[in-house]
Design a protein around this motif. Structure first.
Motif, PDB file in Angstrom:
ATOM      1  N   GLN A 197      20.624 -32.235   1.344  1.00 38.05           N
ATOM      2  CA  GLN A 197      21.695 -31.251   1.412  1.00 38.05           C
ATOM      3  C   GLN A 197      21.440 -30.027   0.526  1.00 38.05           C
ATOM      4  O   GLN A 197      22.234 -29.700  -0.350  1.00 38.05           O
ATOM      5  N   VAL A 198      20.340 -29.355   0.750  1.00 39.55           N
ATOM      6  CA  VAL A 198      20.040 -28.114   0.034  1.00 39.55           C
ATOM      7  C   VAL A 198      21.088 -27.089   0.416  1.00 39.55           C
ATOM      8  O   VAL A 198      21.368 -26.876   1.592  1.00 39.55           O
ATOM      9  N   ASP A 199      21.699 -26.458  -0.581  1.00 35.56           N
ATOM     10  CA  ASP A 199      22.770 -25.503  -0.332  1.00 35.56           C
ATOM     11  C   ASP A 199      22.586 -24.267  -1.214  1.00 35.56           C
ATOM     12  O   ASP A 199      22.051 -24.353  -2.319  1.00 35.56           O
ATOM     13  N   ARG A 200      23.050 -23.136  -0.737  1.00 34.52           N
ATOM     14  CA  ARG A 200      22.928 -21.869  -1.457  1.00 34.52           C
ATOM     15  C   ARG A 200      23.647 -21.906  -2.810  1.00 34.52           C
ATOM     16  O   ARG A 200      23.138 -21.405  -3.798  1.00 34.52           O
ATOM     17  N   ASP A 201      24.815 -22.504  -2.840  1.00 36.99           N
ATOM     18  CA  ASP A 201      25.592 -22.556  -4.077  1.00 36.99           C
ATOM     19  C   ASP A 201      24.886 -23.406  -5.125  1.00 36.99           C
ATOM     20  O   ASP A 201      24.608 -24.588  -4.901  1.00 36.99           O
ATOM     21  N   GLY A 202      24.599 -22.819  -6.244  1.00 32.94           N
ATOM     22  CA  GLY A 202      23.957 -23.526  -7.341  1.00 32.94           C
ATOM     23  C   GLY A 202      22.465 -23.691  -7.207  1.00 32.94           C
ATOM     24  O   GLY A 202      21.827 -24.291  -8.067  1.00 32.94           O
TER      25      GLY A 202
ATOM     26  N   GLY B  59      16.156 -10.089  -8.890  1.00 26.98           N
ATOM     27  CA  GLY B  59      15.616 -11.041  -9.850  1.00 26.98           C
ATOM     28  C   GLY B  59      15.937 -12.488  -9.531  1.00 26.98           C
ATOM     29  O   GLY B  59      15.606 -13.381 -10.296  1.00 26.98           O
ATOM     30  N   VAL B  60      16.571 -12.734  -8.374  1.00 27.76           N
ATOM     31  CA  VAL B  60      16.978 -14.081  -7.984  1.00 27.76           C
ATOM     32  C   VAL B  60      16.361 -14.412  -6.626  1.00 27.76           C
ATOM     33  O   VAL B  60      16.295 -13.564  -5.740  1.00 27.76           O
ATOM     34  N   PHE B  61      15.943 -15.659  -6.456  1.00 32.24           N
ATOM     35  CA  PHE B  61      15.377 -16.131  -5.196  1.00 32.24           C
ATOM     36  C   PHE B  61      16.327 -15.853  -4.034  1.00 32.24           C
ATOM     37  O   PHE B  61      17.528 -16.097  -4.135  1.00 32.24           O
ATOM     38  N   ASP B  62      15.794 -15.328  -2.930  1.00 30.35           N
ATOM     39  CA  ASP B  62      16.589 -15.045  -1.730  1.00 30.35           C
ATOM     40  C   ASP B  62      16.686 -16.300  -0.869  1.00 30.35           C
ATOM     41  O   ASP B  62      15.735 -16.683  -0.198  1.00 30.35           O
TER      42      ASP B  62
ATOM     43  N   ASP C  42      12.226 -12.245  -3.364  1.00 32.53           N
ATOM     44  CA  ASP C  42      13.295 -11.518  -4.050  1.00 32.53           C
ATOM     45  C   ASP C  42      13.326 -10.084  -3.539  1.00 32.53           C
ATOM     46  O   ASP C  42      12.681  -9.202  -4.088  1.00 32.53           O
ATOM     47  N   ARG C  43      14.065  -9.878  -2.463  1.00 34.83           N
ATOM     48  CA  ARG C  43      14.227  -8.541  -1.889  1.00 34.83           C
ATOM     49  C   ARG C  43      15.695  -8.202  -1.673  1.00 34.83           C
ATOM     50  O   ARG C  43      16.046  -7.071  -1.450  1.00 34.83           O
ATOM     51  N   LEU C  44      16.561  -9.218  -1.728  1.00 35.65           N
ATOM     52  CA  LEU C  44      17.970  -9.040  -1.386  1.00 35.65           C
ATOM     53  C   LEU C  44      18.868  -9.186  -2.608  1.00 35.65           C
ATOM     54  O   LEU C  44      18.491  -9.821  -3.586  1.00 35.65           O
ATOM     55  N   ASN C  45      20.083  -8.641  -2.500  1.00 38.40           N
ATOM     56  CA  ASN C  45      21.070  -8.868  -3.548  1.00 38.40           C
ATOM     57  C   ASN C  45      21.889 -10.114  -3.212  1.00 38.40           C
ATOM     58  O   ASN C  45      21.623 -10.786  -2.213  1.00 38.40           O
ATOM     59  N   VAL C  46      22.898 -10.434  -4.013  1.00 41.20           N
ATOM     60  CA  VAL C  46      23.680 -11.658  -3.808  1.00 41.20           C
ATOM     61  C   VAL C  46      24.460 -11.653  -2.496  1.00 41.20           C
ATOM     62  O   VAL C  46      24.850 -12.700  -2.005  1.00 41.20           O
ATOM     63  N   ASN C  47      24.680 -10.476  -1.913  1.00 41.77           N
ATOM     64  CA  ASN C  47      25.386 -10.366  -0.639  1.00 41.77           C
ATOM     65  C   ASN C  47      24.449 -10.442   0.560  1.00 41.77           C
ATOM     66  O   ASN C  47      24.890 -10.333   1.701  1.00 41.77           O
ATOM     67  N   GLY C  48      23.145 -10.584   0.307  1.00 50.93           N
ATOM     68  CA  GLY C  48      22.181 -10.658   1.395  1.00 50.93           C
ATOM     69  C   GLY C  48      21.739  -9.304   1.908  1.00 50.93           C
ATOM     70  O   GLY C  48      21.094  -9.216   2.944  1.00 50.93           O
ATOM     71  N   ASP C  49      22.079  -8.236   1.177  1.00 51.43           N
ATOM     72  CA  ASP C  49      21.677  -6.890   1.566  1.00 51.43           C
ATOM     73  C   ASP C  49      20.367  -6.521   0.885  1.00 51.43           C
ATOM     74  O   ASP C  49      20.126  -6.926  -0.258  1.00 51.43           O
ATOM     75  N   LEU C  50      19.546  -5.736   1.581  1.00 54.41           N
ATOM     76  CA  LEU C  50      18.312  -5.256   0.977  1.00 54.41           C
ATOM     77  C   LEU C  50      18.674  -4.478  -0.281  1.00 54.41           C
ATOM     78  O   LEU C  50      19.449  -3.528  -0.232  1.00 54.41           O
ATOM     79  N   GLN C  51      18.168  -4.910  -1.408  1.00 55.74           N
ATOM     80  CA  GLN C  51      18.527  -4.340  -2.705  1.00 55.74           C
ATOM     81  C   GLN C  51      17.399  -3.440  -3.189  1.00 55.74           C
ATOM     82  O   GLN C  51      16.278  -3.881  -3.315  1.00 55.74           O
ATOM     83  N   ALA C  52      17.713  -2.190  -3.461  1.00 58.30           N
ATOM     84  CA  ALA C  52      16.713  -1.271  -4.002  1.00 58.30           C
ATOM     85  C   ALA C  52      17.277  -0.593  -5.237  1.00 58.30           C
ATOM     86  O   ALA C  52      18.288   0.090  -5.179  1.00 58.30           O
TER      87      ALA C  52
END
Length: 105
Positions: free
Chosen positions: A12-17, A71-74, A53-63
């Motif tokens: 049960q791999v999940d995004r949260d945590g 800085g966080v795994f996508d 690591d290309r996206l922000n926490v909302n899943g948007d391309l972060q530049a």
């Protein structure tokens, strides 16, 4: 058999945590670092080098000033994670980047 797929040995791999950090054990110091010392990509975090690591926490391309990622795994189902197989996908071109950067260990 799927190439570049690595089991996480977890149910049960999940995004949260979910947190993924990638470290390299430096042969000279014995310490763990999140970059490849002595290569042309020494200043690049391994998550960025692997394009994990290309996206922000909302899943948007972060530049930020031309630098992608936050800085966080996508965690992207079907791209970096296969939830139904509880595993991690390593893009083939990431291995080529390491070789081209001079990493041969």
């Amino acid at each position: 058999m799927m190439k570049n797929f690595y089991s996480l040995d977890a149910a049960q791999v999940d995004r949260d945590g979910f947190i993924l950090n990638v470290y390299y054990r430096d042969a000279k110091t014995g310490g763990k670092v999140n970059y490849l010392p002595g290569t042309s990509v020494e200043g690049t975090n391994l998550l960025k080098l692997f394009n994990w690591d290309r996206l922000n926490v909302n899943g948007d391309l972060q530049a930020n000033n031309g630098v992608l990622g936050d800085g966080v795994f996508d965690f992207v189902e079907g791209i970096t994670i296969k939830k139904n197989r509880e595993g991690l996908c390593l893009p083939k071109y990431s291995l080529r980047k390491l070789y081209n950067a001079g990493f041969r260990q």
